[in-house]
Every structure is written in structure tokens, then in C-alpha cells.
Motif scaffolding. Structure first.
Motif, PDB file in Angstrom:
ATOM      1  N   VAL A 103       3.318   1.423 -11.810  1.00 14.82           N
ATOM      2  CA  VAL A 103       2.464   0.567 -11.153  1.00 14.82           C
ATOM      3  C   VAL A 103       3.080  -0.007  -9.974  1.00 14.82           C
ATOM      4  O   VAL A 103       2.344   0.357  -8.810  1.00 14.82           O
ATOM      5  N   ALA A 104       4.225  -0.258  -9.770  1.00 19.37           N
ATOM      6  CA  ALA A 104       4.959  -0.525  -8.619  1.00 19.37           C
ATOM      7  C   ALA A 104       4.982   0.652  -7.632  1.00 19.37           C
ATOM      8  O   ALA A 104       4.707   0.444  -6.613  1.00 19.37           O
ATOM      9  N   ARG A 105       5.126   1.726  -8.077  1.00 18.96           N
ATOM     10  CA  ARG A 105       5.432   2.907  -7.225  1.00 18.96           C
ATOM     11  C   ARG A 105       4.077   3.270  -6.753  1.00 18.96           C
ATOM     12  O   ARG A 105       3.824   3.491  -5.481  1.00 18.96           O
ATOM     13  N   ILE A 106       2.859   2.952  -7.591  1.00 20.27           N
ATOM     14  CA  ILE A 106       1.566   3.153  -7.201  1.00 20.27           C
ATOM     15  C   ILE A 106       1.150   2.232  -6.326  1.00 20.27           C
ATOM     16  O   ILE A 106       0.453   2.704  -4.918  1.00 20.27           O
ATOM     17  N   ASP A 107       1.344   0.830  -6.400  1.00 19.26           N
ATOM     18  CA  ASP A 107       0.766  -0.044  -5.292  1.00 19.26           C
ATOM     19  C   ASP A 107       1.385   0.056  -4.235  1.00 19.26           C
ATOM     20  O   ASP A 107       0.777   0.102  -2.927  1.00 19.26           O
ATOM     21  N   SER A 108       2.849   0.547  -4.283  1.00 12.32           N
ATOM     22  CA  SER A 108       3.511   0.965  -2.805  1.00 12.32           C
ATOM     23  C   SER A 108       2.941   2.086  -2.023  1.00 12.32           C
ATOM     24  O   SER A 108       2.885   2.218  -0.824  1.00 12.32           O
ATOM     25  N   ALA A 109       2.655   3.076  -2.989  1.00 13.46           N
ATOM     26  CA  ALA A 109       2.220   4.190  -2.287  1.00 13.46           C
ATOM     27  C   ALA A 109       0.689   4.122  -1.671  1.00 13.46           C
ATOM     28  O   ALA A 109       0.464   4.461  -0.708  1.00 13.46           O
ATOM     29  N   ILE A 110      -0.289   3.410  -2.304  1.00 17.51           N
ATOM     30  CA  ILE A 110      -1.500   2.969  -1.790  1.00 17.51           C
ATOM     31  C   ILE A 110      -1.294   2.210  -0.495  1.00 17.51           C
ATOM     32  O   ILE A 110      -2.062   2.514   0.476  1.00 17.51           O
ATOM     33  N   ASP A 111      -0.305   1.257  -0.563  1.00 16.65           N
ATOM     34  CA  ASP A 111      -0.274   0.466   0.795  1.00 16.65           C
ATOM     35  C   ASP A 111      -0.058   1.492   1.852  1.00 16.65           C
ATOM     36  O   ASP A 111       0.050   1.262   3.209  1.00 16.65           O
ATOM     37  N   LYS A 112       0.967   2.364   1.464  1.00 16.37           N
ATOM     38  CA  LYS A 112       1.661   3.290   2.721  1.00 16.37           C
ATOM     39  C   LYS A 112       0.685   4.350   3.115  1.00 16.37           C
ATOM     40  O   LYS A 112       0.419   4.782   4.215  1.00 16.37           O
ATOM     41  N   ILE A 113       0.078   5.010   2.335  1.00 18.27           N
ATOM     42  CA  ILE A 113      -0.768   6.237   2.573  1.00 18.27           C
ATOM     43  C   ILE A 113      -2.475   6.169   2.672  1.00 18.27           C
ATOM     44  O   ILE A 113      -3.001   7.132   2.740  1.00 18.27           O
ATOM     45  N   THR A 114      -2.880   4.822   2.720  1.00 20.51           N
ATOM     46  CA  THR A 114      -4.008   4.748   3.005  1.00 20.51           C
ATOM     47  C   THR A 114      -4.236   3.959   4.348  1.00 20.51           C
ATOM     48  O   THR A 114      -3.267   3.292   4.808  1.00 20.51           O
ATOM     49  N   PRO A 115      -5.454   4.080   5.150  1.00 16.01           N
ATOM     50  CA  PRO A 115      -5.309   3.376   6.605  1.00 16.01           C
ATOM     51  C   PRO A 115      -5.122   2.168   6.440  1.00 16.01           C
ATOM     52  O   PRO A 115      -5.304   1.251   5.817  1.00 16.01           O
ATOM     53  N   ALA A 116      -4.198   1.663   7.632  1.00 18.21           N
ATOM     54  CA  ALA A 116      -3.702   0.497   7.780  1.00 18.21           C
ATOM     55  C   ALA A 116      -5.132  -0.733   7.999  1.00 18.21           C
ATOM     56  O   ALA A 116      -6.348  -0.183   8.290  1.00 18.21           O
ATOM     57  N   LYS A 117      -4.939  -1.739   7.507  1.00 18.12           N
ATOM     58  CA  LYS A 117      -6.035  -2.814   7.676  1.00 18.12           C
ATOM     59  C   LYS A 117      -6.642  -3.083   9.006  1.00 18.12           C
ATOM     60  O   LYS A 117      -7.814  -3.268   9.122  1.00 18.12           O
ATOM     61  N   ASN A 118      -5.687  -2.823  10.054  1.00 18.03           N
ATOM     62  CA  ASN A 118      -6.495  -3.201  11.320  1.00 18.03           C
ATOM     63  C   ASN A 118      -6.659  -1.638  12.141  1.00 18.03           C
ATOM     64  O   ASN A 118      -7.141  -1.788  13.148  1.00 18.03           O
ATOM     65  N   ALA A 119      -6.762  -0.739  11.344  1.00 21.00           N
ATOM     66  CA  ALA A 119      -7.171   0.689  11.818  1.00 21.00           C
ATOM     67  C   ALA A 119      -8.891   0.378  12.346  1.00 21.00           C
ATOM     68  O   ALA A 119      -9.451  -0.255  11.486  1.00 21.00           O
ATOM     69  N   ARG A 120      -9.056   1.003  13.389  1.00 19.62           N
ATOM     70  CA  ARG A 120     -10.659   0.776  13.761  1.00 19.62           C
ATOM     71  C   ARG A 120     -11.492   1.606  13.210  1.00 19.62           C
ATOM     72  O   ARG A 120     -10.956   2.992  12.847  1.00 19.62           O
ATOM     73  N   PRO A 121     -12.666   1.387  12.379  1.00 15.06           N
ATOM     74  CA  PRO A 121     -12.924  -0.317  12.666  1.00 15.06           C
ATOM     75  C   PRO A 121     -12.326  -0.951  11.511  1.00 15.06           C
ATOM     76  O   PRO A 121     -12.408  -0.534  10.358  1.00 15.06           O
ATOM     77  N   ALA A 122     -11.777  -2.213  11.992  1.00 14.07           N
ATOM     78  CA  ALA A 122     -11.095  -3.027  11.039  1.00 14.07           C
ATOM     79  C   ALA A 122     -11.852  -3.474   9.430  1.00 14.07           C
ATOM     80  O   ALA A 122     -11.194  -3.298   8.598  1.00 14.07           O
TER      81      ALA A 122
END
Lengths: 290, 290
Positions: free
Chosen positions: B11-30
Motif C-alpha cells: 500500500v505504501a508503494r502504491i500510495d507513493s506511486a499514485i502521488d508521483k505518476i498522476t498529474p500534480a494538483k496544480n496542473a492546469r486546470p487545477a
């Protein structure tokens, strides 16, 4: 072959392929497949899939572009079904017929849209499986274009911007992503299937941006100048809703000048690629009255 | 490593990967990216992506299964966002927090769901591009599973069946497609990434059907027997709504017998594959109290 005959021939091939390679109307559960087929056949002009075919035929790989054309039409149709939902644009009619959630119901329309998106990627993965590198390129192109930073992003900003006036750059973001991106992607997918080289692909992409942006400008010009009878829908709607359009930002004359310049550049590119159908298409989109 | 530690590590590896490889929170449109990330991190148990990882680790290709695990979680999350919409199940809470359309709004939730589906296919196409054959297999498996004849078909029949009692075969269609299909697909995707042979893939698929169907039967048993405090949600809801469940069709004892038989078969398969984590997982899903 004349332009209109050529376009009609593309449309006939696309319609027949849609009928053949999407799930049968009575496949279980029947209701979702009826809804998918209903919206797929509800009067679309098939411009995007025709661009896939026309672009592929400029080159010589001999690989069949029809499944990719159908995939693009599935993707486009899903976005229309979801855009029409009550929580989005709340449209009851499209191209003169009931929208999917009116003909069926909201839940069915949401699921039919979802399933058409899935089907687009399934068709690309399964119908080009013999050339996995090509399949992956087509899926990368379409998914990148359809995603949250392009097509869906454009729709999101369009909705967010409805209640206020937009800056020039906001309007451009929406136009480029909501409309132009999928037109460009259709052409790029056709070029990849045809086996175009890097330079040819760049030119095809630029042509796509020219006609995609031109298409949107023409829409705004028509809304500002045409009459409802010609358009077959309410016109002046943008002005009435105080919606920011290319015409409201740049004025009518400047909009016409920009459209002419984009069409000229599109035609230049077509000359360099010996792409007579695409050249005539640029003129056709430019001359339309609705 | 103990089972719970191993699961927590996945779960820790999955959570970290979700954070890394999905678009950033502030990517347009936020707003769309905030909504996608909100639902992706809203308390999911990560069972499906953990199955991708655990299945891939049984074999020895050394190919990273994390992007596929994230793709599966994106796909699963999109279905939850759309299932929760007012036109569908009309759920305001999921896992104790506001659903996407409550936290944002309906239009944003529709688009965020759409974009998460797109992202699932984009991740598979771009992150496995170096091995296009594998990428195409992963996309074929996921799109076939997610489509109108499986996952979406199961949801469609579930909605259509809400107002009446279902036959045994209708209930099985819904269970197999709405829940079990994606569990099986997760395991098959992991096996493909790991480089499993044909026989191993068949066994892994059968294991998936056993735990997938078992999971659904356990849900129905819990709804019929547990109390609201343990479940953290309203129980007896199925009975109150006159909903056809495994328990209402087969009775409690027969449901428990069937669950035990499915779990036993799942464990046998794990023994033959030396899959100790998956064996413990089958027991864990069987023993859960909520």
C-alpha cells in the motif's frame, strides 16, 4: 473523385465499420449497447474519423486505418454524451435529435459514454495488436489528447468560465484543447498508421491545429452573424449568454482575417504533401454556413 | 514478512506511486486534478493494485508492476466516482468521507471520473512503451474488463435490476462482472508483467474468480448478519431494499459453504504457485468483519 463524393465515400466506410466492429445492439446488457449505438449513429458529420482515413492515405503502409477512425469517433461521441448531461451543458437536442440521456436516462447516458471511451482504447489495442508498436503509439496519442490536461481540461475550463468573461489566453486554452486537440490527434494517428516520417508528421500536426482553430473561429463568426434558420440551432446564443468568443475578443474583421490566414497556411501544407482532399476540406470548413 | 506488514508495504508503494505518476494538483486546470487526487486518496484499501504487485512478484521478469497497479486503481476509482453520482447510486459518503460530487460538484465529478479512465490507459501505453507487446496485452485486458460487456455491463444490470427481484443467473452476471472481473484482471495483468506461462496465467485467473466471487458473497453475508457499528455503514440495507443477494437466493448456510469452497480452491491454487501472500489474502478477505 470530387471532394464531396470522396467525403461521402469516407463516411460510408466509417458508418459500415461502426456497425461491424462495435458490440451488437442485443449484446448483453442490451440497453447499454442500444444507447452506445444510438449516439454513434445520431447524425455525426464524421469529420474526425474522415481525417484519420484521409491522413493515412497520404502515405503508403497499407495498414487499415478504419478501426482507428472508429475509435476516434467513439471517443468523440463519448465526450458529446457527457457534455450534454444535465450537470454539464444540459442539452436536450443534438443535431436535431434527442440527446442520449433524454432518449434513455441519465444513468444509461453516463455508462454509455464511459463504455464508448473504453471501447476506443480496446479497438486500438486489439485491432492493431499485430503491430504493437503502432498500437501503443495510437493509444498514447489518443489518451494524451483525451486526458485531463487537454480535451477534458478544455471542457473543465469552459464550464468554470461560463459565468465570467475570459482572457484571451483562457479562450485559447479552451479552443485548442476542447476542439483542436482531437482534430490534430486524428490526423497524427492517420499519419502514424500510414507510416509518415517525422517531418511529414509535423506538417500534418500543424495542418490540424490550423483547421481546428479555424473551425472554432468559424463557429464563433457564424454565431455572431448567421440566422437561426440556416444554422438549425439558436444563434446569437453566445452573445446573449455574454459568453467570451473569438469574435467578442478580437472583433469580426480580425476574426475573419485570422481564419483566412489559418486556412491559407493549411492549404500551403497540403500543397507540400500533395494532399488534395485535405486542402479542399480546409476550404469546405471555411465556407460552411452552419 | 508477516501478511499485514507485506500488505502495508504494498500500500505504501502504491500510495507513493499514485502521488508521483498522476498529474500534480496544480496542473492546469487545477480543479480537475484536485478532484482526481481527492478521490484517488480517499481511503481506498488498494486491494486491486496490491493484487497486480503480488501477482507480478510470483514470477521473475523484473519488469516494474507499479505503473500498472496505479492504472488499475485509477480505473477502479473512476467507476466509484461515477457509481456515486446522483443519477446512479446517489451516495454522499464513501469510506466515511464526502464523495467526489459532494466535495466538488457533479460536473467536476463526471469529468474527474472520465479523466481517471483516460489516465489508466495513458499510463499503460506510456510506462510500458519499451515493451509494446506487453503494453498492448495490458491495455487489451483492462479495456475488455472495463467495457460494456463486463464491468460497465454489470453496473448497468445492477441498476436495471434494482426495482425487481433477480434470477440466480442475473445475480451471477452482476457479481462476476461488477466486482470479480477487475480483481481477475488485476491478477492477470500482474502475471503478464511477471512473465508467467500459459498454465500459470490460467491458475492465477481462476484464483481471481474464486476470491472475487467470495468477496461478493462475504459482502452479502455481512450485510445480512453484521451490525452497523462494525461495518461503519448502514447494514441490512439490502434486505430493507428487497435487493436480491447471494444470501437471499441461496440462504445463509449455503452461502457460507460456497464461500468456504471458493476459499479452499483459492488456497490450493496458491500452494501450487508457492504464492503465500495471495493465500493469506484469501483467508484475510474471508475473515473480514467489514
Amino acid at each position: 473523385m470530387e471532394f464531396k463524393e470522396k467525403l461521402a465515400a469516407f463516411v460510408a466506410r466509417i458508418d459500415s465499420a461502426i456497425d461491424k466492429i462495435t458490440p451488437a445492439k442485443n449484446a448483453r446488457p442490451a440497453r447499454i449497447h442500444e444507447a452506445m449505438r444510438y449516439s454513434l449513429s445520431a447524425g455525426g458529420k464524421r469529420i474526425r474519423p474522415a481525417l484519420v482515413l484521409a491522413s493515412s492515405e497520404l502515405f503508403e503502409s497499407g495498414v487499415d486505418a478504419l478501426p482507428a477512425a472508429v475509435a476516434v469517433e467513439c471517443l468523440h461521441t463519448y465526450t458529446l454524451i457527457h457534455d450534454d448531461l444535465p450537470a454539464m451543458d444540459d442539452s436536450k437536442l443534438r443535431r436535431g435529435v434527442d440527446t442520449c440521456h433524454i432518449r434513455f436516462d441519465e444513468a444509461t447516458a453516463i455508462l454509455a459514454g464511459d463504455a464508448l471511451q473504453t471501447l476506443a482504447f480496446e479497438l486500438l489495442a486489439t485491432r492493431y495488436a499485430r503491430d504493437p508498436k503502432l498500437a501503443v503509439e495510437l493509444i498514447s496519442t489518443l489518451s494524451n489528447t483525451a486526458g485531463s490536461q487537454k480535451l477534458i481540461g478544455g471542457q473543465m475550463e469552459d464550464i468554470l468560465g461560463e459565468s465570467r468573461s475570459l482572457s484571451e489566453s483562457e479562450l485559447e486554452f479552451i479552443h485548442l484543447n476542447k476542439t483542436s486537440a482531437l482534430i490534430e490527434a486524428s490526423l497524427r494517428m492517420g499519419a502514424a498508421i500510414g507510416g509518415a516520417n517525422g517531418n511529414q508528421r509535423q506538417l500534418i500536426s500543424e495542418y490540424g491545429r490550423c483547421i481546428g482553430l479555424g473551425f472554432q473561429i468559424m463557429d464563433d463568426i457564424l454565431d455572431a452573424t448567421s440566422d437561426s434558420q440556416t444554422m438549425g440551432k439558436t444563434v446569437g446564443a453566445d452573445t446573449a449568454a455574454n459568453k467570451t468568443t473569438y469574435v467578442s475578443v478580437h472583433g469580426l474583421q480580425e476574426s475573419r482575417n485570422r481564419l483566412a490566414a489559418l486556412t491559407e497556411r493549411a492549404c500551403e501544407i497540403c500543397d507540400s504533401l500533395a494532399a488534395s482532399f485535405l486542402k479542399q476540406l480546409a476550404g469546405y470548413l471555411n465556407d460552411r454556413t452552419h
